[in-house]
Design a protein around this motif. Structure first.
Motif, mmCIF file in Angstrom:
data_model
loop_
_atom_site.group_PDB
_atom_site.id
_atom_site.type_symbol
_atom_site.label_atom_id
_atom_site.label_comp_id
_atom_site.label_asym_id
_atom_site.label_seq_id
_atom_site.Cartn_x
_atom_site.Cartn_y
_atom_site.Cartn_z
ATOM 1 N N LEU A 180 70.728 -7.514 9.915
ATOM 2 C CA LEU A 180 69.805 -6.901 10.868
ATOM 3 C C LEU A 180 69.884 -7.540 12.247
ATOM 4 C CD1 LEU A 180 66.799 -6.408 8.442
ATOM 5 C CD2 LEU A 180 68.456 -4.716 9.216
ATOM 6 N N ALA A 181 70.306 -8.794 12.319
ATOM 7 C CA ALA A 181 70.497 -9.416 13.631
ATOM 8 C C ALA A 181 71.628 -8.723 14.389
ATOM 9 C CB ALA A 181 70.793 -10.902 13.467
ATOM 10 N N ARG A 182 72.653 -8.255 13.678
ATOM 11 C CA ARG A 182 73.747 -7.539 14.327
ATOM 12 C C ARG A 182 73.276 -6.194 14.868
ATOM 13 N NH1 ARG A 182 77.647 -11.202 15.462
ATOM 14 N NH2 ARG A 182 78.091 -12.511 13.634
ATOM 15 N N ILE A 183 72.380 -5.547 14.147
ATOM 16 C CA ILE A 183 71.835 -4.282 14.645
ATOM 17 C C ILE A 183 70.987 -4.538 15.885
ATOM 18 C CG2 ILE A 183 70.427 -2.286 14.071
ATOM 19 C CD1 ILE A 183 73.092 -2.510 12.555
ATOM 20 N N ALA A 184 70.169 -5.591 15.848
ATOM 21 C CA ALA A 184 69.354 -5.917 17.018
ATOM 22 C C ALA A 184 70.222 -6.228 18.226
ATOM 23 C CB ALA A 184 68.434 -7.102 16.694
ATOM 24 N N ALA A 185 71.354 -6.892 17.986
ATOM 25 C CA ALA A 185 72.241 -7.238 19.103
ATOM 26 C C ALA A 185 72.885 -6.014 19.725
ATOM 27 C CB ALA A 185 73.320 -8.203 18.611
ATOM 28 N N ALA A 186 72.892 -4.907 19.002
ATOM 29 C CA ALA A 186 73.475 -3.678 19.542
ATOM 30 C C ALA A 186 72.510 -2.941 20.452
ATOM 31 C CB ALA A 186 73.897 -2.754 18.393
ATOM 32 N N PHE A 187 71.300 -3.481 20.662
ATOM 33 C CA PHE A 187 70.276 -2.790 21.421
ATOM 34 C C PHE A 187 69.955 -3.389 22.788
ATOM 35 C CE2 PHE A 187 69.534 -0.468 17.659
ATOM 36 C CZ PHE A 187 68.811 0.652 18.007
ATOM 37 N N PRO A 188 70.751 -4.263 23.399
ATOM 38 C CA PRO A 188 70.360 -4.795 24.708
ATOM 39 C C PRO A 188 70.277 -3.673 25.735
ATOM 40 C CG PRO A 188 72.664 -5.281 24.260
ATOM 41 C CD PRO A 188 72.092 -4.733 23.001
ATOM 42 N N GLY A 189 69.245 -3.742 26.563
ATOM 43 C CA GLY A 189 69.087 -2.735 27.594
ATOM 44 C C GLY A 189 68.628 -1.390 27.074
ATOM 45 N N GLU A 258 81.380 -3.703 12.227
ATOM 46 C CA GLU A 258 80.689 -4.075 13.449
ATOM 47 C C GLU A 258 79.788 -2.928 13.872
ATOM 48 O OE1 GLU A 258 83.207 -3.789 17.157
ATOM 49 O OE2 GLU A 258 84.794 -3.940 15.651
ATOM 50 N N ALA A 259 78.645 -3.265 14.492
ATOM 51 C CA ALA A 259 77.668 -2.263 14.917
ATOM 52 C C ALA A 259 77.956 -1.868 16.361
ATOM 53 C CB ALA A 259 76.256 -2.818 14.791
ATOM 54 N N VAL A 260 78.139 -0.581 16.587
ATOM 55 C CA VAL A 260 78.449 -0.057 17.915
ATOM 56 C C VAL A 260 77.394 0.976 18.274
ATOM 57 C CG1 VAL A 260 80.146 1.180 19.316
ATOM 58 C CG2 VAL A 260 80.911 -0.420 17.536
ATOM 59 N N SER A 261 76.534 0.653 19.265
ATOM 60 C CA SER A 261 75.511 1.606 19.684
ATOM 61 C C SER A 261 76.099 2.593 20.676
ATOM 62 C CB SER A 261 74.317 0.879 20.308
ATOM 63 O OG SER A 261 74.711 0.204 21.485
ATOM 64 N N LEU A 262 75.613 3.821 20.612
ATOM 65 C CA LEU A 262 76.135 4.887 21.461
ATOM 66 C C LEU A 262 74.977 5.543 22.199
ATOM 67 C CD1 LEU A 262 78.595 6.536 18.911
ATOM 68 C CD2 LEU A 262 79.186 4.931 20.730
ATOM 69 N N ALA A 263 74.836 5.255 23.485
ATOM 70 C CA ALA A 263 73.813 5.910 24.296
ATOM 71 C C ALA A 263 74.252 7.345 24.565
ATOM 72 C CB ALA A 263 73.609 5.156 25.602
ATOM 73 N N LEU A 264 73.344 8.275 24.351
ATOM 74 C CA LEU A 264 73.672 9.682 24.508
ATOM 75 C C LEU A 264 73.399 10.160 25.931
ATOM 76 C CD1 LEU A 264 72.201 11.023 21.159
ATOM 77 C CD2 LEU A 264 74.567 10.446 21.681
ATOM 78 N N PRO A 265 74.017 11.244 26.360
ATOM 79 C CA PRO A 265 73.780 11.761 27.710
ATOM 80 C C PRO A 265 72.339 12.224 27.890
ATOM 81 C CG PRO A 265 75.135 13.270 26.432
ATOM 82 C CD PRO A 265 75.040 12.016 25.639
ATOM 83 N N GLU A 266 71.890 12.264 29.142
ATOM 84 C CA GLU A 266 70.509 12.619 29.447
ATOM 85 C C GLU A 266 70.136 13.983 28.884
ATOM 86 O OE1 GLU A 266 68.158 10.942 30.785
ATOM 87 O OE2 GLU A 266 69.269 9.148 31.408
ATOM 88 N N ALA A 267 71.071 14.920 28.891
ATOM 89 C CA ALA A 267 70.765 16.276 28.448
ATOM 90 C C ALA A 267 70.394 16.341 26.971
ATOM 91 C CB ALA A 267 71.954 17.194 28.717
#
Length: 541
Positions: A180-189, A258-267
């Protein structure tokens, strides 16, 4: 809810039809465009009454309605019970809570701390904004493959926590453990209120009937698998087989992620607009493609094959044994059909009303069944010989050593022979080419122990690391809508996707119909860390 609406509609229509028969005709009283419709219905009613009588005509729509209601309930029950199938999960396993735990649960539900924690949780639909994809790590010869803190397959590290079991006491197959620490690290910003998962410890996920086990933080050892652990998969076959065989393995291949977060487009960030799930998944795919090559199919080896390993030859020998076991059943079925055809000839011959044409057709049927039985027995004898020869050929071989050129030629000849002369018995068991065997061995070696990896060439390892780190179609994923349209669109619209396990041939996760295992949890249970209330679903991909 939908099933009850359907039942009400069926009952109402059946009752209306029966009432129409009772009060018909209606055409003399109808006017305008309704008169033609009423005339048609009156004629149909009259025809039905003349056919089955007035009482039968009244009962007919009621009987049809009863049958349709029964079929509707059966279909609904089958859909609910789909989880009890060979490869589909059943109800989530939940340990029975003690009296003290039940009292603590009541306090948790009413306590101000828990209420404030639940109220601070982000809306589950807000988690569409930043899904987290679990990408399998590249295999390296220079680091300890089994020292990672998040992984798929292999064995869990449960820190002494009992291995979960289903309602019948059978241990559940392990699928993944996520730090779960790896998931948390994928959330900066992250623009959201925050990662809703704890930021320490890990979650271990089990399929079958499903379980989520929280594991405290720490340096734990791999748990010993319990006795009578059901098979996780058959090598070269399908996961979660109903019965163990010589091809079965108790746990899936081990693969760190590895955990890779993907920010989605504004739309696509409006959490209250349904119907965006396909566009969201497409956006995720496009962002993944910027960092990782997308899969265009399963791992394959091109012809001509440069190397084949004894691992593949040993696998082929096991496949012959499985085919031979099932061949005996085929012979029994053929013998039964042949005996039945002969009995038909005797019965027809004793019947004075039997025409010569019909008797001749029955005799030809006996000849056909005899020929098929003879062919099956011949193939069985040939398969027995080649199986014995393969057992001798592969005896005491190092599975990770490559075959010589001459040995590869022998193996190629064996494949040609069995696929030609034993085709009916090996069609669903034996690969066609050496390339299929080589690809099977590469999958096992690239995620296997160091001595197996040592036999993979640098070029082969680089190719797999570059092109085969993602799942085949949908992705292994935390948060977001997931790859399931129905689960997210209906049953779990308000729930959080804890984990999605996609079809992945490198993991031997050949889920049926490119399907998806998905663990869901409600925001309230997530806030209260009630992992035992997570639910597991299986959806077609």
């Amino acid at each position: 809810m939908k099933r009850w609406i359907a039942l009400v509609v069926i009952i109402a229509l059946a009752g209306a039809a029966a009432g129409y028969v009772i009060d018909a005709p209606f055409a003399p009283f109808a006017t305008g465009p309704w008169r033609q419709t009423a005339t048609f219905l009156d004629d149909a009613t009259a025809a039905l009454v003349s056919l089955v009588g007035r009482g039968g005509a009244i009962a007919a729509p009621l009987l049809v309605g009863a049958v349709l209601c029964g079929l509707t309930l059966f279909a609904a029950r089958k859909a609910d019970g789909k989880q009890d199938g060979e490869s589909l999960p059943g109800p989530v396993w939940r340990p029975e809570a003690s009296a003290e735990e039940q009292a603590a649960e009541q306090n948790d539900r009413s306590g101000p701390d828990r209420r404030s924690l639940a109220s601070s949780m982000p809306d589950p639909e807000d988690l569409l904004v930043r899904p987290v994809v679990l990408v399998r790590k590249a295999r390296s010869r220079s680091r300890d493959w089994f020292d990672d803190t998040s992984w798929l397959g292999g064995l869990p590290k449960l820190a002494g926590i009992p291995w979960p079991r289903d309602r019948n006491g059978a241990p559940l197959p392990f699928a993944a453990q996520i730090d779960l620490a790896r998931i948390a690290a994928a959330f900066p910003g992250n623009p959201l209120p925050g990662n809703p998962l704890p930021e320490a410890g890990s979650l271990a996920f089990f399929v079958g009937t499903g379980a989520v086990v929280p594991v405290p933080a720490g340096d734990h050892e791999f748990s010993r698998p319990p006795a009578h652990l059901p098979p996780a998969y058959d090598e070269g076959g399908f996961p979660l087989p109903r019965h163990a065989s010589r091809l079965s393995h108790e746990f899936f291949p081990f693969w760190p992620v590895e955990a890779v977060s993907l920010a989605l487009p504004e739309a696509l960030r409006d959490p209250h607009r349904p119907g965006d799930e396909p566009a969201i998944e497409q956006a995720m795919t496009e962002r993944l493609a910027q960092r990782y090559p997308l899969r265009n199919g399963p791992l394959t080896v091109q012809e001509p094959v440069e190397r084949v390993w004894w691992h593949g030859a040993l696998h082929l020998a096991n496949l012959f044994h499985v085919a031979l076991d099932e061949a005996s059943l085929q012979i029994d079925r053929r013998e039964s059909r042949t005996d039945g055809a002969r009995d038909d000839v005797e019965l027809l011959g004793a019947d004075p009303d039997t025409t010569p044409l019909r008797l001749e057709a029955a005799r030809r049927a006996v000849d056909r069944e005899d020929a098929r039985l003879h062919a099956c027995r011949m193939q069985h004898a040939a398969l027995e010989q080649v199986t014995q020869a393969m057992d001798e050929f592969t005896r005491e071989r190092d599975p990770w050593a490559p075959l010589t050129s001459e040995e590869s030629t022998v193996l190629q000849d064996v494949l040609v022979h069995v696929n030609r002369d034993c085709a009916d018995l090996v069609r669903h068991h034996v690969p066609q080419t050496l390339a299929d065997l080589a690809a099977f061995s590469l999958r096992a070696m690239v995620s296997g122990p160091p001595e197996a990896l040592a036999q993979v060439s640098d070029a082969e390892l680089a190719h797999i690391n570059a092109a085969y780190r993602l799942a085949n179609l949908h992705q292994h994923q935390i948060f977001g809508p997931g790859g399931s349209r129905r689960a997210m669109g209906e049953d779990h619209r308000r729930d959080v996707l804890l984990l999605q396990l996609a079809y992945d041939d490198m993991m031997e996760w050949n889920w049926g119909d490119m399907g998806l295992y998905q663990f869901w949890i409600s925001p309230e249970d997530l806030a209260n860390r009630r992992w035992d209330r997570a639910s597991l679903t299986f959806e077609e991909g």
